[in-house]
Design an enzyme around this catalytic site. Structure first.
Site, PDB file in Angstrom:
ATOM      1  N   CYS A   4      10.857  54.446  93.674  1.00 17.05           N
ATOM      2  CA  CYS A   4      11.649  55.524  94.248  1.00 17.05           C
ATOM      3  C   CYS A   4      10.660  56.558  94.751  1.00 17.05           C
ATOM      4  O   CYS A   4       9.457  56.435  94.543  1.00 17.05           O
ATOM      5  CB  CYS A   4      12.539  56.181  93.194  1.00 17.05           C
ATOM      6  SG  CYS A   4      13.833  55.094  92.538  1.00 17.05           S
ATOM      7  N   CYS A   9      -0.452  50.525  89.354  1.00 15.20           N
ATOM      8  CA  CYS A   9       0.192  49.359  89.988  1.00 15.20           C
ATOM      9  C   CYS A   9      -0.569  48.953  91.247  1.00 15.20           C
ATOM     10  O   CYS A   9      -0.649  49.710  92.219  1.00 15.20           O
ATOM     11  CB  CYS A   9       1.621  49.744  90.333  1.00 15.20           C
ATOM     12  SG  CYS A   9       2.445  48.586  91.428  1.00 15.20           S
ATOM     13  N   SER A  35       3.818  46.603 107.030  1.00 12.92           N
ATOM     14  CA  SER A  35       2.884  46.619 105.902  1.00 12.92           C
ATOM     15  C   SER A  35       1.783  45.566 106.025  1.00 12.92           C
ATOM     16  O   SER A  35       0.802  45.618 105.292  1.00 12.92           O
ATOM     17  CB  SER A  35       3.640  46.445 104.587  1.00 12.92           C
ATOM     18  OG  SER A  35       4.483  45.334 104.674  1.00 12.92           O
ATOM     19  N   CYS A  52       8.404  41.948  87.634  1.00 13.66           N
ATOM     20  CA  CYS A  52       7.876  43.262  87.279  1.00 13.66           C
ATOM     21  C   CYS A  52       8.925  43.995  86.451  1.00 13.66           C
ATOM     22  O   CYS A  52      10.087  44.018  86.829  1.00 13.66           O
ATOM     23  CB  CYS A  52       7.574  44.075  88.539  1.00 13.66           C
ATOM     24  SG  CYS A  52       7.150  45.795  88.182  1.00 13.66           S
ATOM     25  N   CYS A  86      -2.812  47.258  87.024  1.00 15.02           N
ATOM     26  CA  CYS A  86      -1.751  46.336  86.624  1.00 15.02           C
ATOM     27  C   CYS A  86      -1.648  45.282  87.722  1.00 15.02           C
ATOM     28  O   CYS A  86      -1.467  45.604  88.895  1.00 15.02           O
ATOM     29  CB  CYS A  86      -0.404  47.036  86.458  1.00 15.02           C
ATOM     30  SG  CYS A  86       0.903  45.844  86.061  1.00 15.02           S
TER      31      CYS A  86
END
Ligand code: SF4
Length: 453
Positions: free
Chosen positions: A2, A234, A281, A379, A429
């Site tokens: 978010c 992350c 991306s 995840c 991670c």
């Protein structure tokens, strides 16, 4: 995933509106803003994009000096039907909470807090902060410092209290990004540094893992959570989620992605005429692949900007929208050997549509190159990676077999090592790639059944 934002100062709601637009890529299901007016909190949460949900002229409130905001992408609570944020809780002080992350043990916490049938982990986290605040005599900062005693999971949070005060914090493992800036007249925080750039803030600081930063209109206080831990940010923020112009842990996302593309070209070369990125991306990694391989890059796919990011869309909509999302520049692809570069391969739905589109418009060969390793594990820290059976690389281990499903001539991934080296910080991670979670004793089967929809 978010997006959250906070602002203390003149025209606070308008700044929140602008920050949320800058963070729209982090969630498109709902947008919410809480403001503090005459000592009272008011919260509005609406479905859809920020510009649809709010009218800036309604936010030009000259008597409001503090506000927080949220754009939502759900990991618990289902799509569109629950869980918009911020959430208001507590009495002394009253507070609004905006949250990015995922609370793995939220069911257990909800039992301890006696919350019947919580809709989302945000609800549980907000109640926990409220209870801890009451236990600490109304001290919200102390409550946030105690969170790691109770919470298993990831959180970057922004809290607005009726005192007034804004508190922002990251969990001790620092999974999710959060940055802030402050002067003697204002305080601003946002999930990504690019959002702060977007509202004209030149000098910002990343909230450190476990750090709690508080501003009451006069002074800034920084303190630490009571439990510290080894940070494991992350890696997927670098691979896909964050904007390329953002920094995370001091590394600019675009730079990390370019390095991933360069490593990919070295690890998985292919004879080709043109490198085509999957927008948006895949663009930075495609640039790296092109530079390292010497194969020219061109724009062969045009993205329809009115269709959102299909990864963060409800499962039923993804397939339909992924085929509407791209147009092909025929003269770039016709008769050519194409290297199609994307950041990651999750379900394979979008990639299959794109490969078929390229073939339909005349591509001679289509070789898929992925800037990250195969995603094989779910995840539980805030990203909607589905259960293992929905992940194409978990169901089909052999890249040759996956290439067949995608209708591609070949498929190759980056290595885990190359991806981590490209970011340049350790540890990270990497659980969705490696299966090694940064929490002990997680029961993956049980968690899959809790978090899958
Ligand atoms: S499992 Fe993957 S997506 Fe989830 S926090 Fe870890 S690296 Fe990020």
């Amino acid at each position: 995933m978010c997006g959250i934002s906070a602002f203390f100062g003149f025209r606070a709601p308008l700044y929140i509106y602008r920050l949320l637009i800058e963070l729209q890529h982090r969630g498109q299901e709902s947008a919410g803003i809480s403001v503090l007016r005459n000592g009272k909190l008011f919260t509005a949460v609406k479905k859809g994009y920020v510009i649809e949900a709010f009218n800036p002229s309604d936010l030009a409130l000259a008597d409001v000096y503090a506000a927080i905001g949220h754009v939502r992408y759900s990991t618990t609570g289902g799509y569109m039907d629950a869980g918009g944020q911020p959430i208001e809780v507590g009495l002394k002080p009253r507070m609004a909470v905006a949250f990015n992350g995922n609370i793995i043990n939220y069911r257990e916490l909800s039992r301890r807090l006696r919350i019947e049938k919580p809709m989302t982990d945000t609800e549980v986290l907000a109640q926990l902060i409220s209870v801890l605040t009451a236990e600490n005599g109304g001290d919200v900062v102390e409550a946030v410092r105690e969170l790691p005693y109770y919470v298993v999971g990831s959180y970057s949070i922004a809290i607005l209290t009726s005192e007034p005060r804004i508190v922002v914090a990251r969990d001790p493992k620092g999974f999710k990004p959060l940055s802030y800036s402050c002067s003697d007249r204002w305080f601003v925080a946002a999930s990504e540094t690019a959002a702060l750039d977007g509202v004209g803030v030149d000098l910002w600081h990343e909230v450190q893992p476990g750090e709690v930063v508080s501003f009451d209109g006069y002074s800034l206080e920084k303190t630490e959570a009571h439990l510290t831990d080894t940070p494991t940010p992350c890696v997927f923020e670098y691979v896909y989620f964050s904007r390329p112009d953002s920094y995370f842990n001091g590394v600019q996302v675009h730079v990390a992605r370019v390095r991933m593309g360069e490593a990919l070209a070295a690890n998985a070369p292919v004879a080709a005429d043109v490198v085509i990125p999957v927008p948006d991306s895949g663009r930075s990694s495609a640039l790296g692949f092109s530079r390292a391989s010497g194969v020219p890059m061109d724009e062969g796919l045009m993205r329809n900007r009115y269709v959102g990011r299909s990864f963060i869309m409800p499962p039923g909509l993804r397939e339909a929208l992924s085929s509407m999302k791209y147009g092909v520049v025929r003269d770039v692809v016709r008769g050519r050997r194409v290297v199609l570069v994307d950041d990651s391969l999750i379900r394979g739905t979008t990639m299959r549509s794109i490969v078929l589109l390229l073939r339909r418009y005349g591509a001679g060969e289509v070789h898929v190159r992925i800037a990250s390793p195969p995603v094989r594990y779910p995840c539980f820290m805030g990203i909607d990676f589905p259960t293992r059976r929905e992940l194409i690389a978990s169901r089909l281990k052999d890249p040759v077999r996956i290439a067949e499903v995608l209708h591609a001539d070949s498929l190759a991934y980056n290595t885990l090592e190359a991806m981590v080296d490209s970011v340049g910080i350790r540890p990270l991670c990497t659980a969705c790639f490696s299966g090694t979670y940064p929490f002990k004793n997680l029961n993956i089967d049980q968690l899959e059944s809790i978090f899958s929809r």
